[in-house]
Design an enzyme around this catalytic site. Structure first.
Site, PDB file in Angstrom:
ATOM      1  N   GLU A  22       0.869  -1.184   0.000  1.00 40.91           N
ATOM      2  CA  GLU A  22       0.000   0.000   0.000  1.00 40.91           C
ATOM      3  C   GLU A  22       0.905   1.234   0.000  1.00 40.91           C
ATOM      4  O   GLU A  22       2.108   1.115   0.235  1.00 40.91           O
ATOM      5  CB  GLU A  22      -0.910  -0.035   1.246  1.00 40.91           C
ATOM      6  N   PRO A  23       0.323   2.424  -0.216  1.00 35.53           N
ATOM      7  CA  PRO A  23       1.194   3.611  -0.259  1.00 35.53           C
ATOM      8  C   PRO A  23       2.048   3.760   0.999  1.00 35.53           C
ATOM      9  O   PRO A  23       3.181   4.217   0.929  1.00 35.53           O
ATOM     10  CB  PRO A  23       0.199   4.768  -0.389  1.00 35.53           C
ATOM     11  N   GLU A  69       9.340  -8.562  -3.585  1.00 38.61           N
ATOM     12  CA  GLU A  69       9.184  -9.782  -2.790  1.00 38.61           C
ATOM     13  C   GLU A  69      10.087  -9.804  -1.556  1.00 38.61           C
ATOM     14  O   GLU A  69      10.587 -10.855  -1.161  1.00 38.61           O
ATOM     15  CB  GLU A  69       9.401 -11.025  -3.645  1.00 38.61           C
TER      16      GLU A  69
HETATM   17  C1  LIG Z   1       8.483  -2.276  -9.724  1.00 41.74           C
HETATM   18  C2  LIG Z   1       7.860  -2.826  -8.484  1.00 41.74           C
HETATM   19  C3  LIG Z   1       6.907  -3.827  -8.580  1.00 41.74           C
HETATM   20  C4  LIG Z   1       6.251  -4.302  -7.427  1.00 41.74           C
HETATM   21  N1  LIG Z   1       5.254  -5.240  -7.554  1.00 41.74           N
HETATM   22  C5  LIG Z   1       4.513  -5.551  -6.461  1.00 41.74           C
HETATM   23  C6  LIG Z   1       3.354  -6.400  -6.590  1.00 41.74           C
HETATM   24  O1  LIG Z   1       3.043  -6.920  -7.672  1.00 41.74           O
HETATM   25  N2  LIG Z   1       2.593  -6.610  -5.485  1.00 41.74           N
HETATM   26  C7  LIG Z   1       2.899  -6.065  -4.265  1.00 41.74           C
HETATM   27  O2  LIG Z   1       2.159  -6.301  -3.308  1.00 41.74           O
HETATM   28  N3  LIG Z   1       4.006  -5.280  -4.110  1.00 41.74           N
HETATM   29  C8  LIG Z   1       4.805  -5.006  -5.176  1.00 41.74           C
HETATM   30  N4  LIG Z   1       5.904  -4.188  -5.036  1.00 41.74           N
HETATM   31  C9  LIG Z   1       6.182  -3.583  -3.731  1.00 41.74           C
HETATM   32  C10 LIG Z   1       7.382  -4.190  -3.043  1.00 41.74           C
HETATM   33  O3  LIG Z   1       7.073  -5.473  -2.569  1.00 41.74           O
HETATM   34  C11 LIG Z   1       7.788  -3.223  -1.909  1.00 41.74           C
HETATM   35  O4  LIG Z   1       8.290  -2.035  -2.508  1.00 41.74           O
HETATM   36  C12 LIG Z   1       8.817  -3.833  -0.991  1.00 41.74           C
HETATM   37  O5  LIG Z   1       8.234  -4.870  -0.235  1.00 41.74           O
HETATM   38  C13 LIG Z   1       9.410  -2.774  -0.029  1.00 41.74           C
HETATM   39  O6  LIG Z   1       8.404  -2.063   0.588  1.00 41.74           O
HETATM   40  P1  LIG Z   1       8.464  -0.460   0.615  1.00 41.74           P
HETATM   41  O7  LIG Z   1       8.740   0.007  -0.754  1.00 41.74           O
HETATM   42  O8  LIG Z   1       7.210   0.021   1.255  1.00 41.74           O
HETATM   43  O9  LIG Z   1       9.685  -0.117   1.524  1.00 41.74           O
HETATM   44  P2  LIG Z   1       9.664  -0.003   3.118  1.00 41.74           P
HETATM   45  O10 LIG Z   1       9.012  -1.198   3.712  1.00 41.74           O
HETATM   46  O11 LIG Z   1       9.121   1.326   3.475  1.00 41.74           O
HETATM   47  O12 LIG Z   1      11.212  -0.058   3.431  1.00 41.74           O
HETATM   48  C14 LIG Z   1      12.068   1.070   3.209  1.00 41.74           C
HETATM   49  C15 LIG Z   1      13.486   0.653   3.594  1.00 41.74           C
HETATM   50  O13 LIG Z   1      13.532   0.284   4.969  1.00 41.74           O
HETATM   51  C16 LIG Z   1      14.026  -1.047   5.104  1.00 41.74           C
HETATM   52  N5  LIG Z   1      13.332  -1.690   6.221  1.00 41.74           N
HETATM   53  C17 LIG Z   1      11.994  -1.823   6.386  1.00 41.74           C
HETATM   54  N6  LIG Z   1      11.738  -2.468   7.531  1.00 41.74           N
HETATM   55  C18 LIG Z   1      12.943  -2.763   8.108  1.00 41.74           C
HETATM   56  C19 LIG Z   1      13.343  -3.438   9.296  1.00 41.74           C
HETATM   57  N7  LIG Z   1      12.456  -3.961  10.130  1.00 41.74           N
HETATM   58  N8  LIG Z   1      14.662  -3.546   9.563  1.00 41.74           N
HETATM   59  C20 LIG Z   1      15.570  -3.028   8.693  1.00 41.74           C
HETATM   60  N9  LIG Z   1      15.263  -2.389   7.551  1.00 41.74           N
HETATM   61  C21 LIG Z   1      13.952  -2.258   7.264  1.00 41.74           C
HETATM   62  C22 LIG Z   1      13.735  -1.716   3.782  1.00 41.74           C
HETATM   63  O14 LIG Z   1      14.594  -2.824   3.563  1.00 41.74           O
HETATM   64  C23 LIG Z   1      13.992  -0.563   2.821  1.00 41.74           C
HETATM   65  O15 LIG Z   1      15.383  -0.444   2.617  1.00 41.74           O
HETATM   66  C24 LIG Z   1       6.617  -3.770  -6.158  1.00 41.74           C
HETATM   67  C25 LIG Z   1       7.628  -2.800  -6.065  1.00 41.74           C
HETATM   68  C26 LIG Z   1       8.240  -2.324  -7.202  1.00 41.74           C
HETATM   69  C27 LIG Z   1       9.298  -1.258  -7.070  1.00 41.74           C
END
Ligand SMILES: Cc1cc2nc3c(=O)[nH]c(=O)nc-3n(C[C@H](O)[C@H](O)[C@H](O)COP(=O)(O)OP(=O)(O)OC[C@H]3O[C@@H](n4cnc5c(N)ncnc54)[C@H](O)[C@@H]3O)c2cc1C
Length: 404
Positions: A132-133, A384
């Site tokens: 989600e956003p 993932e």
């Molecule tokens: C091109 C693309 C396609 C995608 N396709 C899909 C899809 O089909 N379906 C779907 O559901 N999602 C999809 N995603 C989303 C993707 O799964 C998420 O972007 C990913 O899980 C990371 O979540 P976030 O972007 O919210 O980052 P955040 O969760 O906000 O994390 C930001 C940073 O903080 C770090 N972090 C977060 N929590 C912790 C912790 N506890 N300890 C240490 N570090 C931490 C992360 O590793 C990252 O470096 C897609 C993303 C992209 C870019």
């Protein structure tokens, strides 16, 4: 270019035939056309049509539903070949594969009969939606909710983010909250098979309330769309709860995490594929380009780079195949899948960057394939589960397995 050690990778005759077929398809149809579709950010419809004819949307779907009935290991080998061509192509299959897995493992008989035959042919394609956003890694923080109404349907409201194949899919496996007070929160989450009209942004009629905003503009991984999804009073029948209402309500988190485990093998295979291609390009270019009177491949600094790149590609491939084979053998492979995903995605990034460096200034030019690889590859570090999340999974599983 064949992988030198292929004979030791223990491929069955079927696996050899499949990978050779897909490699030929990648060489003839994907690689020559990827530049065009990448540049235009255009969905590669003719390539997808051919993939349907080759049965690539039904690789793991059982034969009784019209699929090829192949195992995860063979699927991983196919994904490597597709990603060697262009990771956007594997992205079109990837979410579909996860949807098929969810149905095969958790779906009711009715759900399997309803969706799997059309999915095996690629007539309906699947997406999955957790993010989600405001969240990606922290899946339990999902806000999109579903509430049961008097008519027995569930009304879904909320916004999803980053849905690969969000527009063209016909079914979206969508994880939402059905019990906001559940403790722990994951027990209040349910996976809905949300149906919609493929390719339609503003759904109407029985799918009213399901909107797909314009695709997100990305640095790479073009051609395949990534979109938001807006649920605003969308009604989903109770029978579309994955596994049925009785068995599936509150099981969505567990179901999705199970699917992400095979999804991690899938992303690892994508890392191997893109790294393999980057290595091939570097091997070729370094024997063509001359500096200081000799091929750059004859400079030790470049040879060392090639050596490290090839070692990483092979190690990533072996880790990926091990995780896939363990899963196929019915063994617990969460740790191994996490290791494969972590290593292969990081190795992919490093190998692509080294190939880029070996290409010198030309690596920065759109005339050279490595420029696209350099923009496509970082997705694998994120999708993932990021590398940080993989390390968390690996660390937790290690301690569980070696508890004193
Ligand atoms: C091109 C693309 C396609 C995608 N396709 C899909 C899809 O089909 N379906 C779907 O559901 N999602 C999809 N995603 C989303 C993707 O799964 C998420 O972007 C990913 O899980 C990371 O979540 P976030 O972007 O919210 O980052 P955040 O969760 O906000 O994390 C930001 C940073 O903080 C770090 N972090 C977060 N929590 C912790 C912790 N506890 N300890 C240490 N570090 C931490 C992360 O590793 C990252 O470096 C897609 C993303 C992209 C870019």
């Amino acid at each position: 270019m064949a992988v030198a050690t292929e004979q030791y990778l223990e491929k069955t005759d079927e696996q050899k035939a499949m990978t050779e077929m897909v490699r030929k398809f990648a060489d003839e149809q994907i690689i020559p056309n990827a530049e065009h579709y990448d540049h235009e950010d255009e969905f590669p419809e003719p390539i997808v049509q051919q993939m349907k004819e080759l049965g690539l949307f039904g690789v793991t779907i059982p034969e009784e539903y019209g699929g090829l009935g192949l195992d995860l290991t063979t699927y991983a080998m196919i994904v490597e070949e597709l990603s060697r061509g262009w990771i956007s192509i594997s992205g079109i299959v990837n979410t579909h594969f996860i949807g098929s897995y969810l149905l095969m493992k958790f779906g009711t008989d009715d759900q399997k009969h309803k969706y799997l035959p059309a999915m095996a042919e690629g007539k309906i394609r699947a997406a999955f939606s957790l993010s989600e956003p405001e969240l990606g890694s922290d899946v339990q923080a999902i806000k999109t909710s579903a509430v049961k109404g008097d008519d027995g349907t569930y009304e879904i409201n909320g916004q999803k983010m980053w849905v690969t194949n969000g527009l063209r899919s016909g079914v979206v496996f969508t994880l939402v909250k059905t019990d906001r007070d559940a403790d722990p929160p994951y027990k209040g989450m349910t996976c809905f098979i949300a149906e919609k009209e493929p390719g339609v942004a503003e759904n109407t009629g029985e799918y009213a309330g399901f909107t797909v905003p314009p695709k997100i503009k990305k640095m790479g991984y073009k051609g395949v769309e990534s979109t938001e999804l807006v649920f605003d009073g969308y009604h989903c029948p109770a029978e579309n709860i994955l596994g049925g209402e009785e068995a599936g309500l509150g099981q969505g988190f567990v179901q999705m995490m199970d699917a992400l485990e095979v999804g991690r093998v899938n992303v690892a295979a994508r890392g191997v594929g893109i790294a393999q291609r980057a290595l091939e390009l570097a091997l070729r270019y370094s024997q063509e380009r001359k500096t200081f009177g000799k091929e750059i491949a004859q400079h030790q600094a470049i040879q060392f780079k090639l050596a490290d790149m090839a070692t990483k590609v092979d190690a990533a491939r072996l880790l990926t195949l091990r995780a896939a084979r363990m899963k196929d053998a019915g063994e617990r492979s969460d740790l191994e899948a996490g290791m494969a995903k972590l290593f292969a995605s990081e190795a992919g990034k490093e190998v692509v960057e080294d190939s880029f460096r070996i290409h010198g200034g030309y690596g920065y030019s759109k005339e050279y394939e490595v420029e696209r690889l350099y923009r496509d590859d970082p997705l694998l570090l994120i999708g993932e589960g990021t590398s940080e999340i993989q390390r968390m999974v690996i660390g937790r599983k290690l301690l569980q397995r070696h508890k004193i």
